[in-house]
Design a protein around this motif. Sequence first.
Motif, PDB file in Angstrom:
ATOM      1  N   SER A  60      11.770  23.040 -15.870  1.00  0.00           N
ATOM      2  CA  SER A  60      11.101  21.623 -16.285  1.00  0.00           C
ATOM      3  C   SER A  60      11.572  20.676 -15.029  1.00  0.00           C
ATOM      4  CB  SER A  60      11.815  21.326 -17.762  1.00  0.00           C
ATOM      5  OG  SER A  60      13.338  20.736 -17.528  1.00  0.00           O
ATOM      6  N   VAL A  61      12.706  20.744 -14.535  1.00  0.00           N
ATOM      7  CA  VAL A  61      13.078  19.675 -13.601  1.00  0.00           C
ATOM      8  C   VAL A  61      11.988  19.128 -12.609  1.00  0.00           C
ATOM      9  CG1 VAL A  61      14.711  18.824 -11.939  1.00  0.00           C
ATOM     10  CG2 VAL A  61      15.677  19.507 -13.964  1.00  0.00           C
ATOM     11  N   HIS A  62      11.596  20.411 -11.928  1.00  0.00           N
ATOM     12  CA  HIS A  62      10.592  20.106 -10.881  1.00  0.00           C
ATOM     13  C   HIS A  62       9.452  20.016 -11.262  1.00  0.00           C
ATOM     14  CE1 HIS A  62      11.728  19.561  -6.765  1.00  0.00           C
ATOM     15  NE2 HIS A  62      10.489  19.870  -6.524  1.00  0.00           N
ATOM     16  N   THR A  63       9.018  20.468 -12.457  1.00  0.00           N
ATOM     17  CA  THR A  63       7.623  20.149 -13.087  1.00  0.00           C
ATOM     18  C   THR A  63       7.711  18.604 -13.273  1.00  0.00           C
ATOM     19  OG1 THR A  63       7.831  22.267 -14.483  1.00  0.00           O
ATOM     20  CG2 THR A  63       6.307  20.853 -15.002  1.00  0.00           C
ATOM     21  N   VAL A  64       8.534  18.096 -13.921  1.00  0.00           N
ATOM     22  CA  VAL A  64       8.399  16.595 -14.306  1.00  0.00           C
ATOM     23  C   VAL A  64       8.531  15.750 -13.054  1.00  0.00           C
ATOM     24  CG1 VAL A  64       9.075  16.853 -16.677  1.00  0.00           C
ATOM     25  CG2 VAL A  64      10.960  16.186 -14.954  1.00  0.00           C
ATOM     26  N   VAL A  65       9.183  16.275 -12.023  1.00  0.00           N
ATOM     27  CA  VAL A  65       9.393  15.370 -10.803  1.00  0.00           C
ATOM     28  C   VAL A  65       7.660  15.645 -10.144  1.00  0.00           C
ATOM     29  CG1 VAL A  65       9.828  15.647  -8.177  1.00  0.00           C
ATOM     30  CG2 VAL A  65      11.738  15.903  -9.921  1.00  0.00           C
ATOM     31  N   SER A  66       7.006  16.470 -10.320  1.00  0.00           N
ATOM     32  CA  SER A  66       5.708  16.681  -9.612  1.00  0.00           C
ATOM     33  C   SER A  66       4.900  15.793 -10.511  1.00  0.00           C
ATOM     34  CB  SER A  66       5.132  18.121  -9.832  1.00  0.00           C
ATOM     35  OG  SER A  66       4.661  18.297 -11.302  1.00  0.00           O
TER      36      SER A  66
ATOM     37  N   TYR B 156       0.974  -1.376   0.172  1.00  0.00           N
ATOM     38  CA  TYR B 156       0.055   0.084   0.060  1.00  0.00           C
ATOM     39  C   TYR B 156       0.913   1.155  -0.042  1.00  0.00           C
ATOM     40  CZ  TYR B 156      -4.206  -2.668   0.517  1.00  0.00           C
ATOM     41  OH  TYR B 156      -5.250  -3.667   0.267  1.00  0.00           O
ATOM     42  N   VAL B 157       1.702   1.421   1.015  1.00  0.00           N
ATOM     43  CA  VAL B 157       2.561   2.549   0.968  1.00  0.00           C
ATOM     44  C   VAL B 157       3.849   2.070   0.472  1.00  0.00           C
ATOM     45  CG1 VAL B 157       3.704   4.294   2.410  1.00  0.00           C
ATOM     46  CG2 VAL B 157       1.461   3.335   2.976  1.00  0.00           C
ATOM     47  N   PHE B 158       3.968   2.180  -0.922  1.00  0.00           N
ATOM     48  CA  PHE B 158       5.205   1.566  -1.531  1.00  0.00           C
ATOM     49  C   PHE B 158       6.295   2.593  -1.801  1.00  0.00           C
ATOM     50  CE2 PHE B 158       1.752   2.488  -4.303  1.00  0.00           C
ATOM     51  CZ  PHE B 158       2.294   3.482  -5.294  1.00  0.00           C
ATOM     52  N   TRP B 159       6.014   3.960  -1.586  1.00  0.00           N
ATOM     53  CA  TRP B 159       7.134   4.742  -1.597  1.00  0.00           C
ATOM     54  C   TRP B 159       6.924   5.571  -0.440  1.00  0.00           C
ATOM     55  CZ3 TRP B 159       5.446   7.333  -7.098  1.00  0.00           C
ATOM     56  CH2 TRP B 159       5.824   6.515  -8.087  1.00  0.00           C
ATOM     57  N   GLY B 160       8.317   5.881   0.106  1.00  0.00           N
ATOM     58  CA  GLY B 160       8.141   6.582   1.519  1.00  0.00           C
ATOM     59  C   GLY B 160       9.425   7.555   1.640  1.00  0.00           C
ATOM     60  N   ILE B 161      10.405   7.987   2.513  1.00  0.00           N
ATOM     61  CA  ILE B 161      11.058   8.667   2.675  1.00  0.00           C
ATOM     62  C   ILE B 161      12.291   8.861   1.595  1.00  0.00           C
ATOM     63  CG2 ILE B 161      10.690   9.065   5.180  1.00  0.00           C
ATOM     64  CD1 ILE B 161      13.408   7.887   5.842  1.00  0.00           C
ATOM     65  N   TYR B 162      12.627   7.670   0.994  1.00  0.00           N
ATOM     66  CA  TYR B 162      13.505   7.935  -0.080  1.00  0.00           C
ATOM     67  C   TYR B 162      13.057   8.659  -1.192  1.00  0.00           C
ATOM     68  CZ  TYR B 162      15.635   3.383   1.481  1.00  0.00           C
ATOM     69  OH  TYR B 162      16.342   2.641   2.446  1.00  0.00           O
ATOM     70  N   MET B 163      11.560   8.310  -1.551  1.00  0.00           N
ATOM     71  CA  MET B 163      10.989   9.332  -2.517  1.00  0.00           C
ATOM     72  C   MET B 163      10.930  11.095  -1.926  1.00  0.00           C
ATOM     73  SD  MET B 163      10.159   8.483  -5.442  1.00  0.00           S
ATOM     74  CE  MET B 163       9.101   8.867  -6.796  1.00  0.00           C
ATOM     75  N   THR B 164      10.674  11.177  -0.685  1.00  0.00           N
ATOM     76  CA  THR B 164      10.540  12.219  -0.019  1.00  0.00           C
ATOM     77  C   THR B 164      12.068  13.165  -0.047  1.00  0.00           C
ATOM     78  OG1 THR B 164       9.137  11.255   1.572  1.00  0.00           O
ATOM     79  CG2 THR B 164      10.229  13.368   2.191  1.00  0.00           C
ATOM     80  N   ASN B 165      13.028  12.460   0.261  1.00  0.00           N
ATOM     81  CA  ASN B 165      14.476  12.791   0.128  1.00  0.00           C
ATOM     82  C   ASN B 165      14.747  13.259  -1.391  1.00  0.00           C
ATOM     83  OD1 ASN B 165      14.914  12.248   2.808  1.00  0.00           O
ATOM     84  ND2 ASN B 165      15.963  10.209   2.376  1.00  0.00           N
ATOM     85  N   PHE B 166      14.311  12.331  -2.455  1.00  0.00           N
ATOM     86  CA  PHE B 166      14.291  12.611  -3.617  1.00  0.00           C
ATOM     87  C   PHE B 166      13.980  13.905  -4.056  1.00  0.00           C
ATOM     88  CE2 PHE B 166      12.380  12.279  -7.888  1.00  0.00           C
ATOM     89  CZ  PHE B 166      13.210  12.460  -8.814  1.00  0.00           C
ATOM     90  N   VAL B 167      12.526  14.202  -3.841  1.00  0.00           N
ATOM     91  CA  VAL B 167      11.973  15.541  -4.131  1.00  0.00           C
ATOM     92  C   VAL B 167      12.573  16.569  -3.250  1.00  0.00           C
ATOM     93  CG1 VAL B 167       9.658  16.624  -4.402  1.00  0.00           C
ATOM     94  CG2 VAL B 167       9.837  14.163  -4.504  1.00  0.00           C
ATOM     95  N   PHE B 168      12.917  16.405  -2.070  1.00  0.00           N
ATOM     96  CA  PHE B 168      13.586  17.452  -1.274  1.00  0.00           C
ATOM     97  C   PHE B 168      14.905  17.960  -2.015  1.00  0.00           C
ATOM     98  CE2 PHE B 168      16.214  18.831   2.043  1.00  0.00           C
ATOM     99  CZ  PHE B 168      15.686  19.734   2.577  1.00  0.00           C
ATOM    100  N   PHE B 169      15.898  16.956  -2.249  1.00  0.00           N
ATOM    101  CA  PHE B 169      17.066  17.500  -2.975  1.00  0.00           C
ATOM    102  C   PHE B 169      16.871  17.978  -4.198  1.00  0.00           C
ATOM    103  CE2 PHE B 169      19.030  14.611   0.508  1.00  0.00           C
ATOM    104  CZ  PHE B 169      19.834  15.456   0.879  1.00  0.00           C
ATOM    105  N   ILE B 170      16.134  17.409  -4.895  1.00  0.00           N
ATOM    106  CA  ILE B 170      15.765  18.093  -6.107  1.00  0.00           C
ATOM    107  C   ILE B 170      15.379  19.572  -5.966  1.00  0.00           C
ATOM    108  CG2 ILE B 170      14.753  17.880  -8.518  1.00  0.00           C
ATOM    109  CD1 ILE B 170      16.776  15.693  -8.247  1.00  0.00           C
ATOM    110  N   GLY B 171      14.354  19.709  -4.983  1.00  0.00           N
ATOM    111  CA  GLY B 171      13.840  20.947  -4.577  1.00  0.00           C
ATOM    112  C   GLY B 171      15.092  21.987  -4.142  1.00  0.00           C
ATOM    113  N   ILE B 172      15.879  21.516  -3.303  1.00  0.00           N
ATOM    114  CA  ILE B 172      17.219  22.660  -2.838  1.00  0.00           C
ATOM    115  C   ILE B 172      18.022  22.764  -3.910  1.00  0.00           C
ATOM    116  CG2 ILE B 172      16.550  22.364  -0.359  1.00  0.00           C
ATOM    117  CD1 ILE B 172      19.267  20.686  -0.518  1.00  0.00           C
ATOM    118  N   SER B 173      18.015  21.906  -4.849  1.00  0.00           N
ATOM    119  CA  SER B 173      18.745  22.086  -6.173  1.00  0.00           C
ATOM    120  C   SER B 173      18.496  23.421  -6.698  1.00  0.00           C
ATOM    121  CB  SER B 173      18.944  20.996  -7.084  1.00  0.00           C
ATOM    122  OG  SER B 173      17.805  21.021  -7.982  1.00  0.00           O
ATOM    123  N   HIS B 174      17.047  23.850  -6.714  1.00  0.00           N
ATOM    124  CA  HIS B 174      16.954  25.025  -7.125  1.00  0.00           C
ATOM    125  C   HIS B 174      17.439  26.409  -6.467  1.00  0.00           C
ATOM    126  CE1 HIS B 174      14.563  22.593  -9.537  1.00  0.00           C
ATOM    127  NE2 HIS B 174      13.835  23.563 -10.273  1.00  0.00           N
ATOM    128  N   ALA B 175      17.999  26.146  -5.417  1.00  0.00           N
ATOM    129  CA  ALA B 175      18.836  27.364  -5.025  1.00  0.00           C
ATOM    130  C   ALA B 175      19.526  27.932  -5.701  1.00  0.00           C
ATOM    131  CB  ALA B 175      19.587  26.567  -3.676  1.00  0.00           C
TER     132      ALA B 175
END
Lengths: 193, 513
Positions: free
Chosen positions: B214-220, B56-75
């Motif tokens: 584009s990067v964070h758009t396709v992540v979403s 049921y919960v097949f994605w968790g904090i690995y995916m969270t970290n993925f989105v988080f790091f791609i997010g701060i890469s926009h710094a």
Amino acid sequence: MHFVPPGQEWIKVFKNRDNHVADAYWFPRPCMQCDNSPCAKVCPVGATFKREDGIVLVDQERCIGCRYCIAACPYGSRSFNWVEPPHTPQELAAKYSVELNYPHRKGVVEKCIFCPTLAREGKLPACAQACTMNAIYFGDQVEDVVTNHAGVSVSFTQLIREKGGFSFMEDLGTEPRVWYLPPRDRVYAAPKG
Amino acid sequence: MFRQPTREDILFEPLKSNSLKFYGFVALLLAVIGWAAYAYYVQLRDGLGVTGLRDYVFWGIYMTNFVFFIGISHAGTLISAILRVTGAEWRRPITRMAEAITVFALLIGGPMIIIDMGHPERLLNLLRYGRFQSPILWDLISIATYITGSLMYLYLPMIPDLAQCRDRLTDAPAWKRFIYRTLALGWRGGEEQKHKLERGVAIMAVLIIPVAVSVHTVVSWIFGMTLRPGWHSTIFGPYFVVGAIFSGIAALLLAMAIFRKVYHLEAYLEDKHFRNLGLLLLVMDIVYIYFTLSEYLTMIYGNDVADQRVLQLLFTGDFAMAFWAMILVGFLLPAFMLGLPNLITVAPRPTARLTVLRPFVAMGALAVFAVMAFSPASASASFQLVSLWPVVRMLSIVVALGGLLWLALPWMRAHSIATIVIASILINLAMWLKRYIIIVPTLYSPRTPIQDVPWEWAHYAPTWVEWSITAGAFAMFILLYTLFSKMFPIVSIWETSGEEHAAAHGAKGEANV
């Protein structure tokens, strides 16, 4: 039959209730083998694919284990092998094929595949064979004939037309290949709850 | 030969020698990374079953970290590119540290997906059998382009500084001198070279902006393209891009504060840099709150049953604590911290006179907050619909936080940088939580009912393996960033020295809006 690893339910029987007035009913959910399959759409490597005969298969030798297909499937029909599944000698003796989905292995996605090996032999899928109530029919929609374990063959279109057949969550546009007949003229009491 | 000491000497200091503290820090980071490597080995050996993930919960904090790091890469790239393109001169000392965040965040964020895979050794299947209709392929292409582009965008403006390192750090070890010499590409700093470099940097600055978007758009879109309630949303693309810039600025501010303190960069990183970026952060915070409101209000107002299940989990269910902490402490509080000192310039008279009472008021506010925040969401289930309790509860939490904020105002005004940095930390924590809250609650509410399964299969709690790998990812990011700052000047020297510096200060009046 498929040596399905513990924890996986290729056909899961839900106790459904449409509203608080209607009675509950049993609702078996195999893979819907959707014609517009959301799982095959999102698979990045084509490990999940739609065959010409309509069956959706998973190639466990190509699957990278990203589980995006599980995210895409609205029916919850897919499972992931989180650990190495327990094996039996018979299972391991088989040569892996996408039509068997075993020997099972960890780190890949599996699901109900409509028993294509049995279909080749002209037999019903395992679930239809096992259904003691003869409730599951299987067949080819093009030939317009479906058959149950008792050997009763009926016209698919006639069955659906006369008994008000429907498919599950068809409003999502998935075009499922599994059809249901609503409970009518019950012989047995409805399940509680 | 005696050389006149100059302002940029301080920038070469970290490159020259390593203190014992530095080695200790690196050893600590390596220990965390080593532990994470062991955790990953366990996961490879035994399968992803060692995580808290199930069908049921097949994605968790690995995916969270993925989105988080791609997010701060926009710094980096995005912010520094936008500031460069718009000619904001004050950006000069912060562009490099921003661009380095981008590169390292991508180098950590990308592999988080590989760690999440059941068969990482089949990664190349993405190239052999890649199908472009899968959003994962969009991600692969987009992130690969972004890494390449941001590496170039980091490297190009570094060339003149690498030449300076080559010329000045003559007693550095041979391997270091080799790196400086090779990477400097024979830079002599002639007019033609300078002209070409500036053109190159300008082109990259323009090119990198659409790539970053584009990067964070396709992540979403990984989430947005599925039929899951809470994910299947048309605003996810812009929502994620705004969130990425938002968390990126916060990460940058944090990095600036640390470098300023550790490397004594007060002459370069002035109050105005923190203030300007702080205002940018405030704007992004408000835009993000607006997006959050419009996303949830649309879901609330409709009656879609699947949507309501997700909302119930967020507002009053399993995730209520995380959700409200994120909204109140992670988004609203930082907005006030960043905004109030600018808005209210007159000292709050009554509190200023009654300084003795302040601790009591503060304790009272804290007590109200604690009681309310940890009290049950509804006073009584049967009165849930008519009761004003949720409103009273929420109002008292807001009033308590507001009171604390009011009391803290004089301190915040006196310590403007500290205030901005604390807000940045809160925002980064909240943005990590936000990604968790996007991913997990949706998986708690599938379209088919959850029946007859063990409790653990339908609920998620990250295991030690996941936490270790997460800690390792953060340690790795910090390590790469630290080593980079010990190897190369963390502030662009040629862009901040001589006439460039004078030009930047000439524009001071404009920059200090």
